[in-house]
Scaffold this motif. Structure first.
Motif, mmCIF file in Angstrom:
data_model
loop_
_atom_site.group_PDB
_atom_site.id
_atom_site.type_symbol
_atom_site.label_atom_id
_atom_site.label_comp_id
_atom_site.label_asym_id
_atom_site.label_seq_id
_atom_site.Cartn_x
_atom_site.Cartn_y
_atom_site.Cartn_z
ATOM 1 N N TRP A 1 0.861 -1.188 0.000
ATOM 2 C CA TRP A 1 0.000 0.000 0.000
ATOM 3 C C TRP A 1 0.894 1.234 0.000
ATOM 4 C CZ3 TRP A 1 -5.482 0.079 0.408
ATOM 5 C CH2 TRP A 1 -6.078 -1.188 0.486
ATOM 6 N N ARG A 2 0.469 2.283 -0.703
ATOM 7 C CA ARG A 2 1.292 3.485 -0.756
ATOM 8 C C ARG A 2 0.462 4.724 -0.414
ATOM 9 N NH1 ARG A 2 -0.946 3.368 -5.487
ATOM 10 N NH2 ARG A 2 -0.702 4.767 -7.191
ATOM 11 N N PRO A 3 1.061 5.645 0.321
ATOM 12 C CA PRO A 3 0.353 6.889 0.651
ATOM 13 C C PRO A 3 0.092 7.713 -0.604
ATOM 14 C CG PRO A 3 2.412 6.689 1.904
ATOM 15 C CD PRO A 3 2.398 5.588 0.903
ATOM 16 N N ALA B 1 -4.267 5.933 1.598
ATOM 17 C CA ALA B 1 -3.324 4.941 1.061
ATOM 18 C C ALA B 1 -4.039 4.168 -0.042
ATOM 19 C CB ALA B 1 -2.857 3.985 2.154
ATOM 20 N N LEU B 2 -3.276 3.812 -1.082
ATOM 21 C CA LEU B 2 -3.839 3.109 -2.242
ATOM 22 C C LEU B 2 -3.261 1.711 -2.356
ATOM 23 C CD1 LEU B 2 -3.566 6.012 -4.841
ATOM 24 C CD2 LEU B 2 -5.537 5.395 -3.416
ATOM 25 N N HIS B 3 -4.115 0.774 -2.735
ATOM 26 C CA HIS B 3 -3.699 -0.606 -2.955
ATOM 27 C C HIS B 3 -2.924 -0.681 -4.271
ATOM 28 C CE1 HIS B 3 -4.217 -4.918 -3.960
ATOM 29 N NE2 HIS B 3 -4.109 -5.058 -2.646
ATOM 30 N N PRO B 4 -1.926 -1.567 -4.367
ATOM 31 C CA PRO B 4 -1.117 -1.621 -5.583
ATOM 32 C C PRO B 4 -1.817 -2.248 -6.792
ATOM 33 C CG PRO B 4 -0.387 -3.294 -4.032
ATOM 34 C CD PRO B 4 -1.410 -2.445 -3.319
ATOM 35 N N GLY B 5 -2.908 -2.988 -6.589
ATOM 36 C CA GLY B 5 -3.553 -3.681 -7.708
ATOM 37 C C GLY B 5 -4.993 -3.275 -7.895
ATOM 38 N N PRO B 6 -5.289 -2.356 -8.829
ATOM 39 C CA PRO B 6 -6.682 -1.975 -9.084
ATOM 40 C C PRO B 6 -7.521 -3.161 -9.559
ATOM 41 C CG PRO B 6 -5.161 -0.463 -10.172
ATOM 42 C CD PRO B 6 -4.350 -1.629 -9.678
ATOM 43 N N ASP B 7 -8.824 -3.084 -9.310
ATOM 44 C CA ASP B 7 -9.771 -4.093 -9.771
ATOM 45 C C ASP B 7 -10.694 -3.437 -10.789
ATOM 46 O OD1 ASP B 7 -11.300 -6.494 -9.901
ATOM 47 O OD2 ASP B 7 -12.759 -5.599 -8.520
ATOM 48 N N ALA C 1 -8.606 0.124 -4.688
ATOM 49 C CA ALA C 1 -9.010 0.046 -3.281
ATOM 50 C C ALA C 1 -8.186 1.055 -2.492
ATOM 51 C CB ALA C 1 -8.787 -1.364 -2.741
ATOM 52 N N ASN C 2 -8.818 1.644 -1.476
ATOM 53 C CA ASN C 2 -8.124 2.669 -0.710
ATOM 54 C C ASN C 2 -8.497 2.622 0.756
ATOM 55 O OD1 ASN C 2 -10.446 4.783 -0.330
ATOM 56 N ND2 ASN C 2 -10.511 4.175 -2.480
ATOM 57 N N ILE C 3 -7.571 3.100 1.556
ATOM 58 C CA ILE C 3 -7.779 3.280 2.993
ATOM 59 C C ILE C 3 -7.698 4.770 3.249
ATOM 60 C CG2 ILE C 3 -6.793 2.931 5.282
ATOM 61 C CD1 ILE C 3 -5.670 0.243 4.277
ATOM 62 N N THR C 4 -8.676 5.300 3.961
ATOM 63 C CA THR C 4 -8.640 6.708 4.335
ATOM 64 C C THR C 4 -8.841 6.833 5.836
ATOM 65 O OG1 THR C 4 -10.997 7.009 3.900
ATOM 66 C CG2 THR C 4 -9.502 7.531 2.103
ATOM 67 N N ILE C 5 -8.345 7.937 6.376
ATOM 68 C CA ILE C 5 -8.505 8.234 7.804
ATOM 69 C C ILE C 5 -8.991 9.666 7.939
ATOM 70 C CG2 ILE C 5 -7.369 8.460 10.046
ATOM 71 C CD1 ILE C 5 -5.230 6.573 9.092
ATOM 72 N N ILE D 1 -11.562 8.676 15.761
ATOM 73 C CA ILE D 1 -10.731 8.442 14.589
ATOM 74 C C ILE D 1 -11.479 7.423 13.738
ATOM 75 C CG2 ILE D 1 -8.520 7.564 13.730
ATOM 76 C CD1 ILE D 1 -8.291 10.186 15.345
ATOM 77 N N ARG D 2 -11.669 7.751 12.459
ATOM 78 C CA ARG D 2 -12.391 6.861 11.558
ATOM 79 C C ARG D 2 -11.441 6.371 10.471
ATOM 80 N NH1 ARG D 2 -16.232 11.174 12.601
ATOM 81 N NH2 ARG D 2 -15.139 12.314 10.954
ATOM 82 N N ALA D 3 -11.408 5.054 10.299
ATOM 83 C CA ALA D 3 -10.619 4.439 9.230
ATOM 84 C C ALA D 3 -11.596 3.734 8.293
ATOM 85 C CB ALA D 3 -9.617 3.443 9.801
ATOM 86 N N TYR D 4 -11.388 3.927 6.990
ATOM 87 C CA TYR D 4 -12.290 3.388 5.979
ATOM 88 C C TYR D 4 -11.496 2.573 4.957
ATOM 89 C CZ TYR D 4 -14.886 7.634 7.435
ATOM 90 O OH TYR D 4 -15.494 8.635 8.141
ATOM 91 N N LEU D 5 -12.033 1.454 4.573
ATOM 92 C CA LEU D 5 -11.539 0.690 3.431
ATOM 93 C C LEU D 5 -12.638 0.707 2.387
ATOM 94 C CD1 LEU D 5 -9.741 -1.369 1.868
ATOM 95 C CD2 LEU D 5 -10.985 -3.158 3.105
ATOM 96 N N THR D 6 -12.332 1.205 1.194
ATOM 97 C CA THR D 6 -13.303 1.201 0.103
ATOM 98 C C THR D 6 -12.724 0.367 -1.029
ATOM 99 O OG1 THR D 6 -13.993 3.435 0.739
ATOM 100 C CG2 THR D 6 -14.726 2.627 -1.413
ATOM 101 N N ALA D 7 -13.507 -0.599 -1.497
ATOM 102 C CA ALA D 7 -13.053 -1.508 -2.554
ATOM 103 C C ALA D 7 -14.263 -1.973 -3.356
ATOM 104 C CB ALA D 7 -12.332 -2.708 -1.946
#
Length: 162
Positions: free
Chosen positions: A17-19, A34-40, A45-49, A131-137
């Motif tokens: 994962w990269r910022p 942060a972004l996942h290295p392999g798009p679908d 997919a991303n993680i946000t805070i 603090i909110r952490a989100y995974l969107t995919a």
């Protein structure tokens, strides 16, 4: 302009994962992305805070507001699951949302896993930082990247400056 968190935290990104600058990826209200290295199928997919101080609010209120904010931009949102966890001193709430949104001109079925973490304000016990952490995919990739998100959430700690 990216938001700032109400309290400093530290965390570790899962391997690969990269910022990314929040403004550059369309997440201007996030403090971190942060972004996942392999798009679908063209969706990354991303993680946000993000986070805020809340005066005596419950995490369920924060979770309800997150659903409302997502509905405002994506339309109908289904709350697939919601569970309160943690302790009295460190409460947490997890929820999984399903929705459909147009991203880069293509309608996509997406899943968002959210974790709302409550941290007491040591200077004012009537205020709580959330603090909110989100995974969107995409729906097809979500379960494959969920373990990375869980690893990420487990690594979140208050930054004590040590």
């Amino acid at each position: 302009m990216p938001s700032t968190l109400p309290v400093p935290i530290e965390f570790r990104l899962p391997d690969g994962w990269r910022p990314a600058p929040p403004d550059e990826v369309g997440a201007s209200t996030a403090a971190f992305v942060a972004l996942h290295p392999g798009p679908d199928s063209g969706f990354t997919a991303n993680i946000t805070i993000d986070g805020e101080f809340r005066a005596g609010g419950r995490l369920t209120e924060s979770a309800d507001e997150s659903v409302q904010r997502l509905q405002a931009v994506a339309g109908p949102v289904a709350v697939v699951s919601r569970r309160e966890t943690g302790t009295e001193d460190a409460p947490a709430l997890t929820q999984r949302l399903a929705f459909s949104a147009v991203v880069d001109g293509v309608r996509r079925d997406l899943v968002q896993s959210q974790v709302h973490l409550g941290l007491l304000d040591t200077g004012n016990p009537h205020r709580q930082a959330v603090i909110r952490a989100y995974l969107t995919a995409t729906t097809t990739q979500h379960d494959a990247v969920l373990p990375d998100f869980q690893e990420f959430v487990r690594s979140i700690r208050p930054d004590t400056g040590r």
